[in-house]
Write an enzyme that holds these catalytic residues in place. Structure first.
Site, PDB file in Angstrom:
ATOM      1  N   SER A  64       0.838  -1.198   0.000  1.00  0.00           N
ATOM      2  CA  SER A  64       0.000   0.000   0.000  1.00  0.00           C
ATOM      3  C   SER A  64       0.875   1.251   0.000  1.00  0.00           C
ATOM      4  O   SER A  64       1.862   1.324   0.733  1.00  0.00           O
ATOM      5  CB  SER A  64      -0.906   0.003   1.233  1.00  0.00           C
ATOM      6  OG  SER A  64      -1.700  -1.161   1.272  1.00  0.00           O
ATOM      7  N   CYS A  66       2.573   4.770   0.629  1.00  0.00           N
ATOM      8  CA  CYS A  66       2.816   5.573   1.833  1.00  0.00           C
ATOM      9  C   CYS A  66       3.743   6.721   1.441  1.00  0.00           C
ATOM     10  O   CYS A  66       4.961   6.622   1.564  1.00  0.00           O
ATOM     11  CB  CYS A  66       3.438   4.720   2.934  1.00  0.00           C
ATOM     12  SG  CYS A  66       3.787   5.662   4.445  1.00  0.00           S
ATOM     13  N   CYS A  77       6.720   5.118  10.463  1.00  0.00           N
ATOM     14  CA  CYS A  77       6.145   3.817  10.118  1.00  0.00           C
ATOM     15  C   CYS A  77       7.220   2.999   9.402  1.00  0.00           C
ATOM     16  O   CYS A  77       8.313   3.493   9.118  1.00  0.00           O
ATOM     17  CB  CYS A  77       4.899   3.971   9.237  1.00  0.00           C
ATOM     18  SG  CYS A  77       5.272   4.642   7.593  1.00  0.00           S
ATOM     19  N   CYS A  79       6.727   1.419   6.384  1.00  0.00           N
ATOM     20  CA  CYS A  79       6.289   1.163   4.999  1.00  0.00           C
ATOM     21  C   CYS A  79       7.434   1.240   3.994  1.00  0.00           C
ATOM     22  O   CYS A  79       7.611   0.340   3.161  1.00  0.00           O
ATOM     23  CB  CYS A  79       5.189   2.134   4.616  1.00  0.00           C
ATOM     24  SG  CYS A  79       3.730   2.048   5.681  1.00  0.00           S
ATOM     25  N   GLN A  82       9.737  -1.714   4.335  1.00  0.00           N
ATOM     26  CA  GLN A  82       9.195  -2.959   3.806  1.00  0.00           C
ATOM     27  C   GLN A  82       9.285  -2.998   2.281  1.00  0.00           C
ATOM     28  O   GLN A  82       9.561  -4.054   1.694  1.00  0.00           O
ATOM     29  CB  GLN A  82       7.740  -3.143   4.254  1.00  0.00           C
ATOM     30  CG  GLN A  82       7.599  -3.476   5.727  1.00  0.00           C
ATOM     31  CD  GLN A  82       6.214  -3.969   6.065  1.00  0.00           C
ATOM     32  OE1 GLN A  82       5.875  -5.112   5.814  1.00  0.00           O
ATOM     33  NE2 GLN A  82       5.396  -3.093   6.615  1.00  0.00           N
ATOM     34  N   THR A 127      -1.499   3.892  16.776  1.00  0.00           N
ATOM     35  CA  THR A 127      -2.210   3.993  15.495  1.00  0.00           C
ATOM     36  C   THR A 127      -3.639   3.486  15.630  1.00  0.00           C
ATOM     37  O   THR A 127      -4.577   4.049  15.047  1.00  0.00           O
ATOM     38  CB  THR A 127      -1.450   3.225  14.387  1.00  0.00           C
ATOM     39  OG1 THR A 127      -2.179   3.319  13.179  1.00  0.00           O
ATOM     40  CG2 THR A 127      -1.254   1.760  14.730  1.00  0.00           C
ATOM     41  N   ASP A 139      -8.724  -0.798   9.124  1.00  0.00           N
ATOM     42  CA  ASP A 139      -8.109  -1.196   7.863  1.00  0.00           C
ATOM     43  C   ASP A 139      -9.219  -1.360   6.834  1.00  0.00           C
ATOM     44  O   ASP A 139     -10.015  -2.303   6.917  1.00  0.00           O
ATOM     45  CB  ASP A 139      -7.335  -2.502   8.028  1.00  0.00           C
ATOM     46  CG  ASP A 139      -6.387  -2.768   6.863  1.00  0.00           C
ATOM     47  OD1 ASP A 139      -6.661  -2.279   5.755  1.00  0.00           O
ATOM     48  OD2 ASP A 139      -5.376  -3.471   7.070  1.00  0.00           O
ATOM     49  N   ARG A 141      -8.734  -1.640   3.537  1.00  0.00           N
ATOM     50  CA  ARG A 141      -8.163  -2.107   2.271  1.00  0.00           C
ATOM     51  C   ARG A 141      -8.841  -3.379   1.770  1.00  0.00           C
ATOM     52  O   ARG A 141      -9.274  -4.220   2.552  1.00  0.00           O
ATOM     53  CB  ARG A 141      -6.664  -2.364   2.435  1.00  0.00           C
ATOM     54  CG  ARG A 141      -5.867  -1.099   2.646  1.00  0.00           C
ATOM     55  CD  ARG A 141      -4.412  -1.390   2.942  1.00  0.00           C
ATOM     56  NE  ARG A 141      -4.227  -2.039   4.242  1.00  0.00           N
ATOM     57  CZ  ARG A 141      -3.047  -2.361   4.738  1.00  0.00           C
ATOM     58  NH1 ARG A 141      -1.942  -2.107   4.051  1.00  0.00           N
ATOM     59  NH2 ARG A 141      -2.939  -2.926   5.935  1.00  0.00           N
ATOM     60  N   LYS A 167      -3.728 -10.111   4.105  1.00  0.00           N
ATOM     61  CA  LYS A 167      -3.208 -10.287   2.751  1.00  0.00           C
ATOM     62  C   LYS A 167      -3.094 -11.766   2.400  1.00  0.00           C
ATOM     63  O   LYS A 167      -3.424 -12.184   1.283  1.00  0.00           O
ATOM     64  CB  LYS A 167      -1.854  -9.592   2.612  1.00  0.00           C
ATOM     65  CG  LYS A 167      -1.935  -8.081   2.701  1.00  0.00           C
ATOM     66  CD  LYS A 167      -0.562  -7.436   2.544  1.00  0.00           C
ATOM     67  CE  LYS A 167      -0.654  -5.922   2.663  1.00  0.00           C
ATOM     68  NZ  LYS A 167       0.678  -5.260   2.527  1.00  0.00           N
TER      69      LYS A 167
END
Length: 208
Positions: A64, A66, A77, A79, A82, A127, A139, A141, A167
């Site tokens: 996703s 960021c 974070c 993100c 990753q 968060t 979430d 998504r 996921k």
């Protein structure tokens, strides 16, 4: 209910090389139609112009967007880390795929809400607490687009690079029987980032 991704139609694809300072990948932009209307997403891939051989395991990252960390260097974070880690692991494996979803900023809440949540986190909230205070889903998504793209690449044996159980479940619901997970493990000396990762594990159920 249809398996994930079957209600998504890939309208068009544009592909080109991705030349980087240290290596080269290929990139493909997808325009897709699904339950949320028309979306555009990007795939960064290596040695997948033809279907992988039978039994070949393919590293896959469903990522996703960021913008705060990936473009502007935020360390609030994991993100950007990753994403970088996934590309390094794909390069090491010699093949693989990153499905990059620009519409999923802020776990699907959008950029504006994400910045609001970051402001609350600066005041000491996790968060989880920030999203709850704002009254938005933890979430939002969906991964049907990612599943449809995996089908387009004719990937069968997937090594999913993720800490997020949602996921893994989405890919399995999409009909992929051979899904193995490898974690994204980040080590940090920053207390605020450690607290963020701990919150994802305890309050959001991510594997850490």
């Amino acid at each position: 209910m249809l398996p994930d991704g079957l209600d998504v139609t890939i309208d068009s694809v544009a592909s080109a090389p991705l030349r980087r300072a240290s290596d080269s990948f290929a990139m493909s932009a997808y325009r897709v139609h699904g339950p949320n209307g028309c979306e555009e997403c990007l795939c960064i891939h290596l040695n997948l112009l033809t279907a992988p051989g039978e039994g070949v395991s393919v590293p896959v990252r469903i990522h996703s967007a960021c913008v705060t960390s990936e473009v502007f260097g935020s360390v609030q974070c994991d993100c950007a880390w990753q994403l970088k880690d996934a590309l390094q692991r794909i390069r090491k494996a010699g093949l693989g795929l990153v499905i990059y979803l620009p519409s999923q900023e802020g776990r699907g809440a959008g950029l504006f809400r994400k910045i609001e949540s970051v402001a609350l986190m600066e005041s000491g909230m996790t968060t989880f607490e920030a999203f709850k205070t704002l009254g938005i889903p933890q979430d939002a998504r969906e991964y049907g687009v990612a599943v449809a793209i995996l089908r387009a690449f004719r990937v069968a044996n997937i090594v999913l690079l993720t800490n997020n159980p949602a996921k893994v479940e989405a890919v399995q619901r999409g009909g992929f029987m051979s899904v193995r997970r490898e974690p994204s493990i980040m080590r940090t000396s920053r207390p605020e980032l450690a607290a963020y990762l701990k919150s994802k594990a305890i309050q959001l159920g991510h594997w850490m």
